[in-house]
Structures are given as structure tokens and as C-alpha cells.
Design an enzyme around this catalytic site. Structure first.
Site, PDB file in Angstrom:
ATOM      1  N   ARG A  91     -16.532 -23.363 -13.834  1.00 30.81           N
ATOM      2  CA  ARG A  91     -17.743 -23.123 -13.780  1.00 30.81           C
ATOM      3  C   ARG A  91     -18.497 -22.431 -15.154  1.00 30.81           C
ATOM      4  O   ARG A  91     -19.708 -23.102 -15.444  1.00 30.81           O
ATOM      5  CB  ARG A  91     -17.941 -22.111 -12.534  1.00 30.81           C
ATOM      6  CG  ARG A  91     -17.983 -22.778 -11.411  1.00 30.81           C
ATOM      7  CD  ARG A  91     -17.859 -21.705 -10.392  1.00 30.81           C
ATOM      8  NE  ARG A  91     -18.986 -21.146 -10.195  1.00 30.81           N
ATOM      9  CZ  ARG A  91     -19.321 -19.776  -9.459  1.00 30.81           C
ATOM     10  NH1 ARG A  91     -18.250 -19.002  -9.249  1.00 30.81           N
ATOM     11  NH2 ARG A  91     -20.285 -19.220  -9.632  1.00 30.81           N
ATOM     12  N   TYR A  95     -22.067 -23.972 -16.984  1.00 38.02           N
ATOM     13  CA  TYR A  95     -23.238 -23.163 -17.413  1.00 38.02           C
ATOM     14  C   TYR A  95     -23.485 -23.418 -18.928  1.00 38.02           C
ATOM     15  O   TYR A  95     -24.641 -23.310 -19.329  1.00 38.02           O
ATOM     16  CB  TYR A  95     -22.950 -21.593 -17.169  1.00 38.02           C
ATOM     17  CG  TYR A  95     -22.809 -21.274 -15.689  1.00 38.02           C
ATOM     18  CD1 TYR A  95     -23.090 -21.831 -14.671  1.00 38.02           C
ATOM     19  CD2 TYR A  95     -21.522 -20.225 -15.345  1.00 38.02           C
ATOM     20  CE1 TYR A  95     -22.782 -21.603 -13.528  1.00 38.02           C
ATOM     21  CE2 TYR A  95     -21.422 -19.866 -14.213  1.00 38.02           C
ATOM     22  CZ  TYR A  95     -22.005 -20.606 -13.017  1.00 38.02           C
ATOM     23  OH  TYR A  95     -21.793 -20.418 -11.904  1.00 38.02           O
ATOM     24  N   TYR A 135     -33.591 -21.636  -8.838  1.00 40.29           N
ATOM     25  CA  TYR A 135     -34.053 -21.183  -7.746  1.00 40.29           C
ATOM     26  C   TYR A 135     -34.112 -19.533  -7.731  1.00 40.29           C
ATOM     27  O   TYR A 135     -33.069 -19.006  -8.510  1.00 40.29           O
ATOM     28  CB  TYR A 135     -33.320 -21.613  -6.439  1.00 40.29           C
ATOM     29  CG  TYR A 135     -31.950 -20.946  -6.162  1.00 40.29           C
ATOM     30  CD1 TYR A 135     -30.846 -21.583  -6.770  1.00 40.29           C
ATOM     31  CD2 TYR A 135     -31.706 -19.882  -5.574  1.00 40.29           C
ATOM     32  CE1 TYR A 135     -29.748 -20.942  -6.327  1.00 40.29           C
ATOM     33  CE2 TYR A 135     -30.410 -19.174  -5.312  1.00 40.29           C
ATOM     34  CZ  TYR A 135     -29.444 -19.699  -5.739  1.00 40.29           C
ATOM     35  OH  TYR A 135     -28.456 -19.174  -5.254  1.00 40.29           O
TER      36      TYR A 135
HETATM   37  C1  SAM Z   1     -25.829 -17.730  -8.709  1.00 42.94           C
HETATM   38  S1  SAM Z   1     -26.469 -16.247  -7.729  1.00 42.94           S
HETATM   39  C2  SAM Z   1     -28.197 -17.065  -7.751  1.00 42.94           C
HETATM   40  C3  SAM Z   1     -29.172 -15.859  -7.556  1.00 42.94           C
HETATM   41  C4  SAM Z   1     -30.708 -16.249  -7.581  1.00 42.94           C
HETATM   42  N1  SAM Z   1     -31.032 -16.531  -9.065  1.00 42.94           N
HETATM   43  C5  SAM Z   1     -31.669 -15.177  -7.088  1.00 42.94           C
HETATM   44  O1  SAM Z   1     -32.491 -14.528  -7.779  1.00 42.94           O
HETATM   45  O2  SAM Z   1     -31.538 -14.639  -5.928  1.00 42.94           O
HETATM   46  C6  SAM Z   1     -25.993 -16.870  -6.127  1.00 42.94           C
HETATM   47  C7  SAM Z   1     -26.008 -15.835  -5.286  1.00 42.94           C
HETATM   48  O3  SAM Z   1     -27.249 -15.130  -4.837  1.00 42.94           O
HETATM   49  C8  SAM Z   1     -27.119 -14.574  -3.622  1.00 42.94           C
HETATM   50  N2  SAM Z   1     -28.111 -15.425  -2.792  1.00 42.94           N
HETATM   51  C9  SAM Z   1     -28.487 -16.792  -3.122  1.00 42.94           C
HETATM   52  N3  SAM Z   1     -29.371 -17.175  -2.317  1.00 42.94           N
HETATM   53  C10 SAM Z   1     -29.363 -16.407  -1.324  1.00 42.94           C
HETATM   54  C11 SAM Z   1     -30.222 -16.337   0.108  1.00 42.94           C
HETATM   55  N4  SAM Z   1     -30.749 -17.328   0.622  1.00 42.94           N
HETATM   56  N5  SAM Z   1     -29.717 -15.318   0.832  1.00 42.94           N
HETATM   57  C12 SAM Z   1     -29.177 -14.266   0.121  1.00 42.94           C
HETATM   58  N6  SAM Z   1     -28.517 -14.145  -0.761  1.00 42.94           N
HETATM   59  C13 SAM Z   1     -28.618 -15.318  -1.836  1.00 42.94           C
HETATM   60  C14 SAM Z   1     -25.767 -14.681  -3.151  1.00 42.94           C
HETATM   61  O4  SAM Z   1     -25.165 -13.551  -3.252  1.00 42.94           O
HETATM   62  C15 SAM Z   1     -25.111 -16.043  -4.005  1.00 42.94           C
HETATM   63  O5  SAM Z   1     -23.824 -16.024  -3.886  1.00 42.94           O
END
Ligand code: SAM
Length: 262
Positions: A68, A72, A94
Site C-alpha cells: 500500500r 500511496y 473523501y
Molecule cells: C484512510 S482513512 C481515511 C479517513 C478520511 N480521510 C477521513 O477524513 O475520515 C480510513 C479510515 O477512516 C475511518 N473512516 C473512513 N470512513 C469512515 C466512516 N464512514 N465511518 C467511520 N469511520 C470512517 C476508518 O477508521 C477507516 O479505516
């Protein structure tokens, strides 16, 4: 200064489709020469393609690398090279685009060093949604936010008197592709590690914010002892309630001249 030759604006699309898009972000998506995006649901992708004819998903870079971290880096390099083609590029990620998202931030920092004009616009992150859906004020006890694998491998200390948020609990130790990942060992190690700081019956919440306006968030309330066997997704985030309120130092209160707290 290379700003006349190209620029980068990194934006966050938020978590809930369209509802979280700021008017500023919308304008950048519509008006940039080129839009590149890395998103986790199809509706926002379709909206971007409709609103900027020169837009491209970064997903094609995901299948080209085993690790991964290499994906990136490839995303970072791709964004940097698009800007160097003398275009005003908008990169959409996102949530909030620099929260647990390395590629876009690295692209902006690399371009900064080379004298290009860059800007990052905030987006609503899953942590923001968590505070709202769970009705929590992070300031009430202080708040710690850790990536689950990082917490484990670095043996980070948790302060049980504060709120704790653990990210990426569904993909612990996943340095390669996510499809094949078995989270069982990671989750067991995490549960055992958390048991050093909390009782087994300490309340926890496994949380997933809704991606679409007509859906409800997933909020699973359980105890730490149940984490090992919990069903998780790659979007699951763990919230741990404070175990107690940290005591106040009377000596410091006196030095600050505080006689009444609330
Ligand atoms: C690579 S990070 C991205 C986070 C993203 N940039 C943000 O601002 O939320 C991915 C992690 O964010 C969290 N995450 C992303 N989407 C989510 C959601 N719909 N609900 C809760 N946690 C979420 C989870 O912990 C997931 O494993």
C-alpha cells in the site's frame, strides 16, 4: 515561483455524499483544468465526472503495487506530474484530505518545495461525524486519535481519562492489498493491548458514519471484551469513552488564581 505553470488544490469531499461538499470545494472541482480523485463510493465519482469533463480516478494506480505504501507514493507522483503539465489540478479525497490520508498531503508538500502554488481545503472527516453522531465534545476530557496499527507497533500510551479514537481497526497490519486481509490476529493483539489500560467491561463503540443522506450511521455499543470477535469493515472506527475524569491539581489552580471552574 512556478505558480504560473501549474498549481494544486487538495480538497475533501466529506463523508456523506454531496451533503458535506463545501461551496468552495465545489467551485474548485468545477473550475480546475483537471480533477483527480480517490473516493470510497460511486455517487461522488459520478458527480465529479459530470461536473468536470477532464476528471480521472486514481484507482488505476491501486492494482499496480503489492504494498500500500508504494500505491500511496505512486498517487503522490501522479498528482505532482499532472501539476507539472502546467495545469491547475484539483485532487479530491473523501473525508478531510489530510486526515489519515498521506498521498495528497505529500503531493502538496513536494510541490511546495519546488515552488508551485498549492492549497488544501478542509473536508468533514469521519471523526467530525463521530463527534456529531455520538454527541461528544472532544474538549470535555481531551481526545486521543491513533491509527490502530501504529498504536500497536509503537506501543503508544493511552490516557484512559481522555476520549480515545482508533482508526483503521478493520485493517490492522494490512500493508498489502485489503481484499485478502485477515484481521483476526491484529484485532486480538489490539484487544489485549487495550486491556492494559481499561477493564474488560469498559464500554466501547464501533462506529461507521453514513455515506448517504437517507442512511443512518452504524453505532455498535459493546464492551472491550467483545472487540476480539466484533464484525468490522474497512470503514470501522473505534471510540472508547473516558474511564474517569483526571483529578485537578489544587496547587496549579491556586497559581492560576482560579477559584471557580464551571
Ligand atoms: C484512510 S482513512 C481515511 C479517513 C478520511 N480521510 C477521513 O477524513 O475520515 C480510513 C479510515 O477512516 C475511518 N473512516 C473512513 N470512513 C469512515 C466512516 N464512514 N465511518 C467511520 N469511520 C470512517 C476508518 O477508521 C477507516 O479505516
Amino acid at each position: 515561483m512556478n505558480s504560473s505553470n501549474g498549481s494544486l488544490t487538495v480538497v475533501g469531499s466529506g463523508i456523506k455524499f454531496l451533503s458535506h461538499l463545501s461551496t468552495e470545494t465545489e467551485a474548485y472541482i468545477k473550475q480546475s483544468d483537471k480533477v483527480v480523485y480517490s473516493l470510497n463510493e460511486p455517487a461522488m465519482e459520478a458527480w465529479i465526472r459530470k461536473n468536470n469533463k477532464n476528471s480521472e480516478s486514481l484507482n488505476f494506480l491501486e492494482n499496480q503495487h503489492n504494498f500500500r505504501i508504494d500505491t500511496y507514493k505512486a498517487i503522490t507522483n501522479y498528482i505532482v506530474n499532472e501539476v507539472k503539465k502546467s495545469q491547475h489540478v484539483c485532487a479530491v479525497f473523501y473525508g478531510h484530505p489530510t486526515v489519515f490520508a498521506k498521498s495528497a498531503l505529500d503531493a502538496a508538500l513536494t510541490l511546495d518545495e519546488e515552488g508551485y502554488s498549492t492549497k488544501i481545503l478542509p473536508g468533514i472527516s469521519s471523526e467530525d461525524c463521530l463527534f456529531a453522531d455520538l454527541k461528544i465534545d472532544p474538549g470535555s476530557h481531551g481526545c486521543q486519535s491513533y491509527e490502530a496499527t501504529d498504536l500497536l507497533i509503537r506501543r503508544k500510551k493511552i490516557d484512559p481519562s481522555s476520549h480515545a479514537i482508533l482508526w483503521q481497526i478493520g485493517i490492522i497490519g494490512a500493508v498489502q492489498g485489503l481484499e485478502e486481509h485477515n484481521n483476526k490476529i491484529g484485532l486480538e493483539l489490539l484487544s489485549n493491548y487495550l486491556a492494559k489500560f481499561y477493564d474488560n467491561n469498559h464500554p466501547i463503540i464501533i462506529y461507521e458514519a453514513a455515506l448517504y443522506p437517507h442512511l443512518q450511521p452504524v453505532i455498535i455499543r459493546c464492551h472491550l471484551s467483545e472487540l476480539k470477535t466484533a464484525k468490522l469493515s474497512s470503514l470501522s472506527t473505534l471510540y472508547i469513552t473516558p474511564a474517569f475524569q483526571a483529578p485537578i491539581s489544587a496547587a496549579i489552580l491556586k497559581k492560576l488564581g482560579i477559584t471557580k471552574l464551571k
